[in-house]
Design a protein around this motif. Structure first.
Motif, mmCIF file in Angstrom:
data_model
loop_
_atom_site.group_PDB
_atom_site.id
_atom_site.type_symbol
_atom_site.label_atom_id
_atom_site.label_comp_id
_atom_site.label_asym_id
_atom_site.label_seq_id
_atom_site.Cartn_x
_atom_site.Cartn_y
_atom_site.Cartn_z
ATOM 1 N N ARG A 213 -4.533 28.785 1.146
ATOM 2 C CA ARG A 213 -4.892 27.960 -0.012
ATOM 3 C C ARG A 213 -5.509 26.632 0.434
ATOM 4 O O ARG A 213 -6.364 26.080 -0.242
ATOM 5 C CB ARG A 213 -3.659 27.703 -0.876
ATOM 6 C CG ARG A 213 -3.321 28.842 -1.811
ATOM 7 C CD ARG A 213 -4.089 28.682 -3.113
ATOM 8 N NE ARG A 213 -4.138 29.915 -3.881
ATOM 9 C CZ ARG A 213 -4.542 29.995 -5.138
ATOM 10 N NH1 ARG A 213 -4.948 28.898 -5.775
ATOM 11 N NH2 ARG A 213 -4.578 31.136 -5.757
ATOM 12 N N ASN A 214 -5.002 26.102 1.540
ATOM 13 C CA ASN A 214 -5.547 24.896 2.163
ATOM 14 C C ASN A 214 -5.771 23.760 1.152
ATOM 15 O O ASN A 214 -6.890 23.244 1.002
ATOM 16 C CB ASN A 214 -6.855 25.227 2.880
ATOM 17 C CG ASN A 214 -7.269 24.126 3.849
ATOM 18 O OD1 ASN A 214 -6.455 23.303 4.255
ATOM 19 N ND2 ASN A 214 -8.547 24.104 4.208
ATOM 20 N N PRO A 215 -4.699 23.335 0.451
ATOM 21 C CA PRO A 215 -4.854 22.258 -0.532
ATOM 22 C C PRO A 215 -5.113 20.919 0.152
ATOM 23 O O PRO A 215 -4.890 20.763 1.362
ATOM 24 C CB PRO A 215 -3.502 22.252 -1.241
ATOM 25 C CG PRO A 215 -2.546 22.700 -0.170
ATOM 26 C CD PRO A 215 -3.292 23.757 0.607
ATOM 27 N N GLU A 231 -2.706 23.689 10.005
ATOM 28 C CA GLU A 231 -1.856 23.555 11.184
ATOM 29 C C GLU A 231 -0.425 23.171 10.818
ATOM 30 O O GLU A 231 0.519 23.451 11.571
ATOM 31 C CB GLU A 231 -2.443 22.526 12.156
ATOM 32 C CG GLU A 231 -3.719 22.972 12.852
ATOM 33 C CD GLU A 231 -4.938 22.961 11.946
ATOM 34 O OE1 GLU A 231 -5.910 23.683 12.239
ATOM 35 O OE2 GLU A 231 -4.908 22.218 10.927
ATOM 36 N N LEU A 232 -0.261 22.523 9.665
ATOM 37 C CA LEU A 232 1.081 22.158 9.218
ATOM 38 C C LEU A 232 1.934 23.405 9.006
ATOM 39 O O LEU A 232 3.130 23.427 9.343
ATOM 40 C CB LEU A 232 0.987 21.339 7.930
ATOM 41 C CG LEU A 232 2.251 20.620 7.445
ATOM 42 C CD1 LEU A 232 2.692 19.564 8.443
ATOM 43 C CD2 LEU A 232 2.003 19.978 6.084
ATOM 44 N N GLU A 238 6.363 28.129 13.503
ATOM 45 C CA GLU A 238 6.968 28.018 14.834
ATOM 46 C C GLU A 238 8.387 27.460 14.743
ATOM 47 O O GLU A 238 9.307 27.938 15.424
ATOM 48 C CB GLU A 238 6.104 27.123 15.719
ATOM 49 C CG GLU A 238 4.745 27.733 16.058
ATOM 50 C CD GLU A 238 3.835 26.739 16.766
ATOM 51 O OE1 GLU A 238 4.313 25.617 17.081
ATOM 52 O OE2 GLU A 238 2.668 27.088 17.018
ATOM 53 N N THR A 239 8.569 26.450 13.891
ATOM 54 C CA THR A 239 9.892 25.839 13.722
ATOM 55 C C THR A 239 10.900 26.853 13.185
ATOM 56 O O THR A 239 12.032 26.956 13.682
ATOM 57 C CB THR A 239 9.795 24.641 12.756
ATOM 58 O OG1 THR A 239 8.977 23.637 13.345
ATOM 59 C CG2 THR A 239 11.166 24.064 12.447
ATOM 60 N N LEU A 240 10.492 27.614 12.174
ATOM 61 C CA LEU A 240 11.395 28.575 11.549
ATOM 62 C C LEU A 240 11.721 29.714 12.503
ATOM 63 O O LEU A 240 12.884 30.130 12.622
ATOM 64 C CB LEU A 240 10.752 29.112 10.268
ATOM 65 C CG LEU A 240 11.630 29.957 9.349
ATOM 66 C CD1 LEU A 240 12.874 29.183 8.909
ATOM 67 C CD2 LEU A 240 10.836 30.416 8.133
ATOM 68 N N SER A 241 10.714 30.218 13.206
ATOM 69 C CA SER A 241 10.949 31.317 14.155
ATOM 70 C C SER A 241 11.870 30.876 15.288
ATOM 71 O O SER A 241 12.770 31.625 15.706
ATOM 72 C CB SER A 241 9.613 31.806 14.721
ATOM 73 O OG SER A 241 8.788 32.334 13.707
#
Length: 299
Positions: A213-215, A231-232, A238-241
């Motif tokens: 969506r890239n708002p 990238e956010l 990465e944080t969740l994994s």
């Protein structure tokens, strides 16, 4: 930012108020869209619904059209029925799976009490939403606010009844819990993986959907807004994994789920601005959710 403060989302007609969820700042943000048909997005626990009403009054909004909920977890939707009492013309909009739980919140309350434990002291019993004042949403729907249209996108990884909302005109996306947690003032992303519906793979799909969506800006349920780039969501994935892998490894090491939960609660560095109490509670909740996910996978 302090509890009760009203903040504008830059270059938009949206503001948010810190409702002091769980008696800490920087956790619960309730969004107010000053549209032709004004809307509140995620009215919060309901504990401090007066702060939402005061914020609407400060913005000169006295006729609320809609209460939109990204999902029906009570930290997002618990105040919906209370707002309807104050605004008799307003209608609640929520995903079709969640409609029955807001009409009769008894199962939602029981499940929340089981999940949050002693954090229940910071909740209020939700007021049932009358069935003639709630409408179901589905993926691909659009909500007409008069001078703008809000897209509805299903994002079921955190909960099967979760959606995100994209205000095309202001190019703002309201992520609920699909984009992670960003404590007020920190700039850091943290995982959210509560029981009983957390599913890692689907959460990663949701993060990718938001990236597509890239708002221009993203509005987190917890907490506030930020400039967006795809990238956010790579960072959140990465944080969740990595979080799930940490819990998996600690379970293998300790072979005792309660010990795993307490390990993460007691070793967590206090997150500003929440402090140690809320940080520990957050880690307990998220660890239990990952353990349930691992159970479902037979791990």
């Amino acid at each position: 930012m302090a509890i009760g403060d009203l903040t504008a989302v830059p270059s938009t007609d949206t503001h948010y108020v810190d409702v002091g969820a769980y008696d800490v700042p920087g956790y619960g943000s309730v969004y107010l869209v000053d549209a032709e048909r004004p809307a509140v997005i995620d009215p919060g626990l309901g504990t401090n619904v007066d702060l939402v009403i005061d914020a609407l009054d400060d913005l000169g909004i006295d006729d609320l059209a809609y209460v939109l909920t990204t999902h029906v977890h009570l930290d997002h939707a618990g105040g919906a029925g209370l707002l309807l009492e104050e605004f008799p013309e307003a209608t609640v909009l929520t995903h079709e799976i969640g409609v029955r739980h807001l009409i009769d919140p008894s199962r939602l309350v029981a499940g929340t009490k089981a999940a949050v434990g002693d954090q229940w002291q910071y909740y209020v019993d939700p007021e049932p939403v009358p069935d003639d004042r709630i409408e179901a949403l589905a993926d691909g729907d659009a909500v007409d606010l008069g001078d703008r249209v809000v897209d509805v996108i299903h994002a079921p990884g955190h909960a099967p009844h979760q959606v995100v909302f994209h205000d095309r005109d202001d190019d703002v996306l309201f992520s609920g819990d699909a984009g992670g947690i960003r404590p007020g003032g920190t700039g850091d992303l943290f995982p959210t993986s509560p029981p009983v519906n957390f599913d890692l793979e689907t959460c990663l799909d949701d993060a990718a959907t938001i990236a597509e969506r890239n708002p221009g800006r993203i509005c987190f349920g917890h907490f506030g807004d930020a400039a967006f780039s795809p990238e956010l969501m790579d960072e959140y994935a990465e944080t969740l994994s990595a979080w799930v892998e940490r819990v998996r490894e600690k379970r293998a090491e300790l072979d005792d789920d309660e010990a795993v939960v307490e390990y993460f609660a007691e070793t967590a560095d206090p997150i500003a601005p929440w402090g140690a109490r809320k940080t520990r509670a957050e880690y307990r909740l998220n660890a239990r959710g990952v353990l349930g996910y691992l159970d479902q996978r037979g791990e």
